[in-house]
Scaffold this motif. Structure first.
Motif, PDB file in Angstrom:
ATOM      1  N   VAL A   1       0.845  -1.191   0.000  1.00 56.07           N
ATOM      2  CA  VAL A   1       0.000   0.000   0.000  1.00 56.07           C
ATOM      3  C   VAL A   1       0.879   1.239   0.000  1.00 56.07           C
ATOM      4  O   VAL A   1       1.818   1.342   0.807  1.00 56.07           O
ATOM      5  N   GLY A   2       0.596   2.162  -0.904  1.00 58.20           N
ATOM      6  CA  GLY A   2       1.345   3.416  -0.949  1.00 58.20           C
ATOM      7  C   GLY A   2       0.557   4.518  -0.272  1.00 58.20           C
ATOM      8  O   GLY A   2      -0.377   4.264   0.490  1.00 58.20           O
ATOM      9  N   PHE A   3       0.937   5.757  -0.533  1.00 53.81           N
ATOM     10  CA  PHE A   3       0.195   6.874   0.034  1.00 53.81           C
ATOM     11  C   PHE A   3       0.259   8.059  -0.907  1.00 53.81           C
ATOM     12  O   PHE A   3       1.099   8.122  -1.808  1.00 53.81           O
ATOM     13  N   ASN A   4      -0.643   9.012  -0.703  1.00 56.53           N
ATOM     14  CA  ASN A   4      -0.699  10.212  -1.528  1.00 56.53           C
ATOM     15  C   ASN A   4       0.379  11.207  -1.109  1.00 56.53           C
ATOM     16  O   ASN A   4       0.682  11.350   0.082  1.00 56.53           O
ATOM     17  N   LEU A   5       0.909  11.918  -2.082  1.00 50.52           N
ATOM     18  CA  LEU A   5       1.807  13.023  -1.770  1.00 50.52           C
ATOM     19  C   LEU A   5       1.020  14.243  -1.308  1.00 50.52           C
ATOM     20  O   LEU A   5       1.568  15.124  -0.637  1.00 50.52           O
ATOM     21  N   GLN A   6      -0.257  14.283  -1.639  1.00 49.28           N
ATOM     22  CA  GLN A   6      -1.104  15.400  -1.226  1.00 49.28           C
ATOM     23  C   GLN A   6      -1.110  15.511   0.299  1.00 49.28           C
ATOM     24  O   GLN A   6      -1.335  14.522   1.006  1.00 49.28           O
ATOM     25  N   SER A   7      -0.828  16.707   0.788  1.00 50.22           N
ATOM     26  CA  SER A   7      -0.833  17.035   2.226  1.00 50.22           C
ATOM     27  C   SER A   7       0.335  16.444   3.000  1.00 50.22           C
ATOM     28  O   SER A   7       0.464  16.704   4.201  1.00 50.22           O
ATOM     29  N   LYS A   8       1.192  15.642   2.364  1.00 53.09           N
ATOM     30  CA  LYS A   8       2.376  15.144   3.044  1.00 53.09           C
ATOM     31  C   LYS A   8       3.414  16.261   3.124  1.00 53.09           C
ATOM     32  O   LYS A   8       3.476  17.151   2.259  1.00 53.09           O
ATOM     33  N   THR A   9       4.238  16.208   4.152  1.00 53.86           N
ATOM     34  CA  THR A   9       5.288  17.204   4.310  1.00 53.86           C
ATOM     35  C   THR A   9       6.576  16.699   3.677  1.00 53.86           C
ATOM     36  O   THR A   9       7.097  15.649   4.075  1.00 53.86           O
ATOM     37  N   VAL A  10       7.041  17.423   2.683  1.00 60.49           N
ATOM     38  CA  VAL A  10       8.286  17.074   1.996  1.00 60.49           C
ATOM     39  C   VAL A  10       9.341  18.110   2.358  1.00 60.49           C
ATOM     40  O   VAL A  10       9.138  19.308   2.167  1.00 60.49           O
ATOM     41  N   GLY A  11      10.446  17.632   2.898  1.00 60.44           N
ATOM     42  CA  GLY A  11      11.531  18.520   3.276  1.00 60.44           C
ATOM     43  C   GLY A  11      12.646  18.494   2.261  1.00 60.44           C
ATOM     44  O   GLY A  11      13.170  17.429   1.931  1.00 60.44           O
ATOM     45  N   LEU A  12      13.001  19.649   1.731  1.00 64.09           N
ATOM     46  CA  LEU A  12      14.067  19.763   0.739  1.00 64.09           C
ATOM     47  C   LEU A  12      15.314  20.321   1.414  1.00 64.09           C
ATOM     48  O   LEU A  12      15.258  21.370   2.054  1.00 64.09           O
ATOM     49  N   ILE A  13      16.412  19.614   1.261  1.00 58.90           N
ATOM     50  CA  ILE A  13      17.694  20.107   1.762  1.00 58.90           C
ATOM     51  C   ILE A  13      18.436  20.703   0.580  1.00 58.90           C
ATOM     52  O   ILE A  13      18.957  19.995  -0.274  1.00 58.90           O
TER      53      ILE A  13
ATOM     54  N   GLU B   1      10.098  17.104  11.045  1.00 54.65           N
ATOM     55  CA  GLU B   1       8.753  17.376  10.535  1.00 54.65           C
ATOM     56  C   GLU B   1       8.427  16.677   9.219  1.00 54.65           C
ATOM     57  O   GLU B   1       7.247  16.563   8.855  1.00 54.65           O
ATOM     58  N   SER B   2       9.435  16.202   8.485  1.00 49.62           N
ATOM     59  CA  SER B   2       9.222  15.735   7.111  1.00 49.62           C
ATOM     60  C   SER B   2       8.810  14.265   7.034  1.00 49.62           C
ATOM     61  O   SER B   2       9.383  13.401   7.702  1.00 49.62           O
ATOM     62  N   ASP B   3       7.810  14.006   6.185  1.00 46.77           N
ATOM     63  CA  ASP B   3       7.457  12.625   5.841  1.00 46.77           C
ATOM     64  C   ASP B   3       8.408  12.090   4.771  1.00 46.77           C
ATOM     65  O   ASP B   3       8.671  10.884   4.704  1.00 46.77           O
ATOM     66  N   ILE B   4       8.876  12.990   3.927  1.00 47.36           N
ATOM     67  CA  ILE B   4       9.826  12.658   2.864  1.00 47.36           C
ATOM     68  C   ILE B   4      10.935  13.699   2.911  1.00 47.36           C
ATOM     69  O   ILE B   4      10.660  14.897   3.032  1.00 47.36           O
ATOM     70  N   VAL B   5      12.188  13.255   2.813  1.00 54.02           N
ATOM     71  CA  VAL B   5      13.331  14.167   2.760  1.00 54.02           C
ATOM     72  C   VAL B   5      14.027  13.976   1.427  1.00 54.02           C
ATOM     73  O   VAL B   5      14.370  12.854   1.048  1.00 54.02           O
ATOM     74  N   SER B   6      14.220  15.075   0.701  1.00 57.29           N
ATOM     75  CA  SER B   6      14.847  15.009  -0.618  1.00 57.29           C
ATOM     76  C   SER B   6      16.076  15.919  -0.644  1.00 57.29           C
ATOM     77  O   SER B   6      16.001  17.095  -0.281  1.00 57.29           O
ATOM     78  N   LEU B   7      17.203  15.361  -1.059  1.00 55.00           N
ATOM     79  CA  LEU B   7      18.482  16.075  -1.048  1.00 55.00           C
ATOM     80  C   LEU B   7      18.754  16.766  -2.376  1.00 55.00           C
ATOM     81  O   LEU B   7      18.710  16.131  -3.436  1.00 55.00           O
ATOM     82  N   HIS B   8      19.067  18.071  -2.307  1.00 57.36           N
ATOM     83  CA  HIS B   8      19.352  18.859  -3.507  1.00 57.36           C
ATOM     84  C   HIS B   8      20.502  19.838  -3.273  1.00 57.36           C
ATOM     85  O   HIS B   8      20.520  20.928  -3.850  1.00 57.36           O
TER      86      HIS B   8
END
Length: 260
Positions: A134-146, A196-203
């Protein structure tokens, strides 16, 4: 000019031969599938320049050997220069050039595509029902960008405007005008972003200050089940720490473009 290409893929050969032909074939290419290292630098003998990619080693020993081979220029097929000892190159009189920037939209779309791959598990879609994934929606999820350079900003725009995600970011040099334009907010500390982030993305670029920015200590501050995305340099994440937190179940999933 004779140019030795290291770490060559077939698409490199095709692209550069096509570009060379359009310019009248003024350059002579030697395509090598080997990675540049002190042991392989001798393959550049009788060449004026070498063309490198992200995993090639242009440290002091390699540069000394290239200099001995008569190489006068290093051309990087990437934006980062962390794999080149710039001070040693300058001392030896070897010119170093790099790509000013990739298409930020292309890398941002790849990052978001990897997010979808991990959160929706498309790579396991065939057996999805059978395995009960089972996956989940990105809608309303907190994504943290570094990092909020061009790629980070393009990623923020896609997530905020396209998926209605809550996007937060950490950057030592915040761009408030862009934050307002693309619909995200800056967090004052990295620790707060990780908490706070549900997803962390490195940039962010790989520098001394960002090497292993995600390590045992910082990864332990993330939410349990956090998803990590890294389409930047592999060494931003400490590999042993990542494996430990994956095995423990603290990290839910990870999408990587490459290892250190």
């Amino acid at each position: 000019m004779k140019v030795a290409f290291y770490s060559t893929e077939e698409y490199d050969r095709e692209s550069f031969e096509k570009a060379n032909a359009s310019l009248g074939n003024h350059l002579e290419f030697t395509f090598l599938y080997l990675r540049l290292a002190p042991e392989t630098a001798a393959l550049a003998q009788d060449h004026d320049a070498v063309c490198l990619f992200v995993n090639d080693d242009a440290g002091v020993k390699t540069l000394d050997e290239l200099h001995r081979m008569g190489v006068k220029q290093i051309s990087l097929r990437c934006a980062g220069t962390n794999n080149v000892d710039l001070e040693r190159a300058k001392h030896l009189g070897i010119k170093v050039v790099h790509v000013p920037s990739y298409s930020p939209e292309a890398v941002a779309e790849f990052a978001v595509g990897m997010m979808l791959l991990t959160v929706r598990k498309y790579h396991k879609a065939y057996n999805r029902v059978r395995e009960g994934l089972v996956g989940f929606n990105l809608q309303s999820k907190t994504v943290g960008l570094i990092g909020t350079g061009q790629i980070g900003l393009a990623t923020a725009k896609i997530l905020s405007h396209g998926f209605s995600s809550k996007v937060i970011a950490y950057d030592p040099y915040p761009n408030q005008a862009a934050a307002e334009k693309y619909g995200f907010s800056y967090i004052p500390t990295l620790d707060q972003l990780l908490e706070e982030s549900d997803i962390v993305s490195l940039h962010c670029p790989l520098m001394e200050s960002t090497h292993h920015i995600l390590n045992h200590e910082t990864l332990s501050k993330t939410k349990k089940g956090v998803f990590l995305i890294n389409v930047a340099r592999g060494a931003l994440i400490q590999t042993k720490a990542l494996i430990h937190h994956l095995k423990s179940g603290h990290i839910g999933a990870v999408g990587l473009d490459g290892w250190p």
